[in-house]
Design an enzyme around this catalytic site. Structure first.
Site, PDB file in Angstrom:
ATOM      1  N   ASN A 173     -43.322  40.265   5.452  1.00 32.16           N
ATOM      2  CA  ASN A 173     -43.597  39.118   4.666  1.00 32.16           C
ATOM      3  C   ASN A 173     -43.520  37.986   5.811  1.00 32.16           C
ATOM      4  OD1 ASN A 173     -43.123  36.596   3.915  1.00 32.16           O
ATOM      5  ND2 ASN A 173     -42.719  37.185   1.788  1.00 32.16           N
ATOM      6  N   MET A 178     -48.842  33.897   0.772  1.00 30.32           N
ATOM      7  CA  MET A 178     -47.404  34.699   1.503  1.00 30.32           C
ATOM      8  C   MET A 178     -47.637  36.097   0.716  1.00 30.32           C
ATOM      9  SD  MET A 178     -43.661  33.037   1.034  1.00 30.32           S
ATOM     10  CE  MET A 178     -43.437  33.710  -0.507  1.00 30.32           C
ATOM     11  N   CYS A 179     -47.131  36.977   1.422  1.00 33.39           N
ATOM     12  CA  CYS A 179     -47.025  38.103   0.781  1.00 33.39           C
ATOM     13  C   CYS A 179     -45.620  38.396   0.110  1.00 33.39           C
ATOM     14  CB  CYS A 179     -46.902  39.565   1.803  1.00 33.39           C
ATOM     15  SG  CYS A 179     -48.269  39.173   2.943  1.00 33.39           S
ATOM     16  N   GLN A 180     -45.469  39.573  -0.701  1.00 32.23           N
ATOM     17  CA  GLN A 180     -44.299  39.723  -1.497  1.00 32.23           C
ATOM     18  C   GLN A 180     -43.622  41.060  -1.103  1.00 32.23           C
ATOM     19  OE1 GLN A 180     -43.113  38.100  -4.221  1.00 32.23           O
ATOM     20  NE2 GLN A 180     -44.528  36.206  -4.407  1.00 32.23           N
TER      21      GLN A 180
END
Lengths: 253, 253
Positions: A108, A1-3
């Site tokens: 995200n 997962m991106c931030q």
């Protein structure tokens, strides 16, 4: 997962403290190491830095940590590739110009089968679902207003448009035009409002704390929006999923 | 007068040596101190750094000198304000997206009474004649081609469009889409082709020389385009005024 990390303030504010903890999640304390980026508005201008190196080791990230760029609107992103290869053109945030203003966007999540008709003037340069979503949003905003609308009007238009993307998957995003910060959470986004009386805050990801009272004036107001709370001793609020929020001058609009 | 620097190479090449001499002209050995900027293409992606501090003291310029970003197409600019205040949105180079590619533009000169009709999808964010010229060029290119044309076709279209701007004043510019570098001189632009056998070069503005033979391979080809020659011991060629030139893979196209 991106931030994701966003900041909106009523006075030019540096983001070094928050970015310091955030950048640690780009490869050191977390597994996001497929590039990162940050955009700072200064008036109508924007500084945009992207790098496909890990944010915890990138020399450009080191510059951001050391050099206190002051801004009223910041969007940063650390990438864990879900779609599109690891290359510079796929690093968020993305920037486009509309109505003589720059617009900055970071996402995200993962969108499935999202292939909108892009007939217009915003085309993705890279291969990500995120840039496709941004181009579609810009295209539809351009159709909805003749010039830069008020923050309230733009929030209303986004509330009509965003569900059409969000039904394709997870669509946590940050958007700014230098005047306001908009956010939408499908799953995880949290915000904190920092204001008088300012207190001490301690980063979750690094052995670092700051006493904001020593660095602020009484009227300063700062909103920070982030995927997961950055500090252990502040009142982070989870964004209600499915709703578009906006911040102006460090406060909810 | 502003200063322009462009590089086009057939292999990712760092620009630290040329930029080092060039940046000295931003406040140290010359009087250009109203900001600077640089854009590096990496594939279709672009790193874009602008700063309204002097290029000879800016910490971002220091990063560029120390951190060898390798690119096949670079455009840099040091600004001496003629129109528009000294602010971030007025720093060159400017970036826009068209046909799913980024386009980077920087201008040296001054355009008088240049107020074209911008009916379309490219609007200036700042107040400079330069960004206005870039937006008009992008608008007219968008009308002339349905998608990214070949370098030769684009050069032909530019040769039709550029005189319409150049009659308003001095229009020295650099343009790149990451594939080619285009340049037009009204007054001063010079280029050098660096290729086998590589030799030593000594900067005019700093006590620094480099032996390119130690840093290159036999097939490397690099074109450098700049307002005034950067080195004292290379064969700089003055661009013929009024003509659009293009470089691809480090050679004239």
């Amino acid at each position: 997962m991106c931030q994701l990390l966003g900041m909106n303030a009523n006075t030019p504010t540096d983001v070094t403290f928050s970015f310091s903890g955030f950048a640690q999640r780009g490869g050191a304390t977390d597994h996001h190491s497929d590039g990162w980026g940050i955009a700072f508005f200064e008036g109508k201008g924007v500084r945009h830095m992207v790098d496909h190196q890990s944010a915890s080791t990138s020399p450009v990230a080191e510059l951001v940590r050391r050099y206190p760029i002051k801004s009223q609107n910041v969007i940063a992103h650390i990438r864990k590739a879900t779609q599109g290869e690891v290359s510079l053109e796929n690093c968020h945030p993305f920037v486009r110009e509309l109505w003589g203003r720059y617009w900055v966007f970071a996402h995200n999540g993962n969108l499935v089968d999202f292939a909108p008709r892009l007939h217009g003037n915003f085309r993705p340069v890279g291969q990500t679902d995120s840039e496709r979503a941004f181009c579609w949003l810009m295209q539809e905003l351009a159709k909805s207003h003749a010039g830069v609308p008020s923050v309230q009007e733009l929030t209303r238009t986004l509330r009509e448009l965003v569900p059409q993307i969000a039904r394709h998957g997870t669509f946590n995003f940050l958007l700014s035009n230098g005047e306001a910060l908009w956010a939408h959470a499908s799953t995880h986004l949290h915000y904190v409002l920092r204001r008088h009386p300012f207190a001490r805050a301690t980063l979750s990801d690094e052995d670092l704390s700051v006493n904001f009272a020593e660095h602020t004036r009484e009227n300063d107001r700062v909103a920070v929006v982030v995927t997961q709370p950055l500090t252990t001793d502040e009142n982070w609020v989870a964004l209600a999923p499915g709703r578009v929020h906006a911040w102006v001058d460090g406060d909810l609009a």
